[in-house]
Design a protein around this motif. Structure first.
Motif: not given
Length: 431
Positions: A339-344, A356-363
């Motif tokens: 999970l941590v690896e996929e989030m990073i 675009h940091w908001r797009s990354a946060l939504s994912i």
């Protein structure tokens, strides 16, 4: 339909966020409630009937024990089929029930039927139900590291102290002991001496049985003091057995020692348990009850073992040779790292290509919510957290992340196009 859902979600952001938060909280409780194991339980829904008749051959066991039990146990409600196996001195009957049948309901039905079958079996043969565990219920194996005790004393410690203590742990179905010698008194009869005194083997057996008991009398009062009259006859030594009279000839008793040899020895064994080539060991197997949480059961057993070890003789301690808890912990750590690896990775991909940091946060927010919903479904269908289910969740996360990246990139692209079109319209308006 999809357009309406998207437009409704955009107009009601607070409701969507509240539902997502509620789903995440519900999933958090589901994660704690979901039973954790390393190996998925794929065994059949079965009840085992075990019958022991030592000293008899497989053919005799088949004819007088296995066949009557199989024929009488057939026809139970919600039963798929009945299997029987005969071997030297033992018989096993496997009653396979439908998958949706409660295991304790099935055991009660088998027990009811056995009450009507016992009368048709040979004298002294009593069938017993196997433990209410599954084929993957062996969650922990341990041995005794007891350098100062022989292989006859260690089974006594295991069977009369450790076993009773660990069986009281919640979620434990059985503690199966193995290794060592079972101490017993053996009487080796000399047939020539029996012939000389005119005795038979049943007479010797009857004399020993008659003297190995205790009989009670009544209460006797004398001088306002009450005395309980009883006779204590339990045999406790080789000398007591040797001095038992079998027959009187001309007022001279013929004792067991006159026709036989009495000795303390171990029961005949068919195998030994050796650990790491360093010699024999005595130990036990912890069998988990059906449907229990393996991780919790193992932790409770370890805590009970620590408490039980305080009463051991000096120098004796537990040596755990198999612990499924380690495999369970490795499985959990693996899914956490995934999970941590996929989030990073997702964050880096979105930030590098879209800036675009908001797009990354939504994912990233989608990942824990999706996992929480997965555990809710696991509890609903009665599936434990094991290597197979956690691996499936890890693979599914990749698909969810891919969809999130594609949808974010597509939305970002269309928004950019709309923004460019709006800018062009503004320029035309100004001109």
């Amino acid at each position: 339909m999809v357009h309406h859902i998207i437009s409704w979600s955009l107009r009601n952001r607070f409701i969507v966020l509240s539902l997502a938060l509620a789903l995440l909280i519900w999933g958090g409780f589901a994660v704690k409630k979901n039973p954790i194991d390393a190996i998925p339980d794929l065994s059949e829904n079965q009840v085992i009937v075990f019958t022991e008749w030592m000293g008899r051959g497989p053919q005799l066991i088949e004819e007088q024990v296995t066949y009557p039990l199989v024929t009488n146990l057939q026809g139970l409600p919600k039963t798929k089929y009945v299997r029987g196996t005969s071997m030297f001195g033992m018989s096993f009957i496997y009653i396979i029930f439908d998958d949706d049948v409660d295991v304790y309901w099935a055991r009660s039905r088998v027990l009811e039927r056995l009450s009507t079958v016992t009368g048709t079996l040979p004298e002294g043969v009593t069938p017993q139900l196997g433990p209410d565990g599954t084929g993957v219920g062996h969650v922990l194996w341990y041995t005794l590291d007891a350098p100062g005790m022989d292989l006859g004393e260690q089974p006594a410690l295991q069977d009369w102290y450790i076993k009773f203590a660990l069986q009281n742990v919640e979620g434990v179905s059985e503690i199966a002991s193995f290794g060592g010698f079972q101490k017993q008194y053996q009487i080796t009869v000399d047939l020539n001496k029996l012939l000389y005194y005119g005795l038979t083997v049943p007479q010797v057996i009857g004399a020993v049985r008659a003297n190995n008991n205790e009989s009670g009398g009544r209460k006797f009062e004398m001088s306002d003091i009450g005395y309980i009259i009883r006779t204590t006859g339990y045999l406790q030594s080789i000398e007591e057995i040797s001095s038992i009279p079998v027959l009187n000839q001309n007022s001279i008793p013929v004792r067991v020692s006159d026709v036989a040899t009495v000795q303390m020895t171990g029961e005949a064994r068919l195998g030994i348990f050796d650990q790491d080539g360093e010699g024999e060991r005595v130990g036990g197997i912890v069998v988990m009850r059906y449907g229990e949480n393996a991780a919790e059961v193992i932790e409770k057993v370890k805590a009970k073992m620590l408490e039980t070890s305080k009463g051991f003789p000096k120098g004796v301690k537990f040596d755990i040779v198999y612990d499924r808890g380690k495999l369970i912990q490795e499985s959990i750590d693996s899914i956490k790292h995934t999970l941590v690896e996929e989030m990073i990775v997702v964050s880096l991909v979105v930030l590098i290509f879209l800036f675009h940091w908001r797009s990354a946060l939504s994912i990233i927010i989608q990942i824990p919510i999706t996992i929480a919903a997965s555990f809710i479904l696991l509890n609903a269908f009665g599936i434990s957290s094991n290597i197979m289910s956690l691996t499936g969740i890890a693979l599914a996360i990749g698909v969810i992340v891919d969809n999130g990246i594609i949808m974010s990139e597509n939305a970002y692209k269309h928004l950019s196009q709309r923004y460019e079109e709006w800018q062009e319209e503004q320029k035309k308006t100004i001109i």
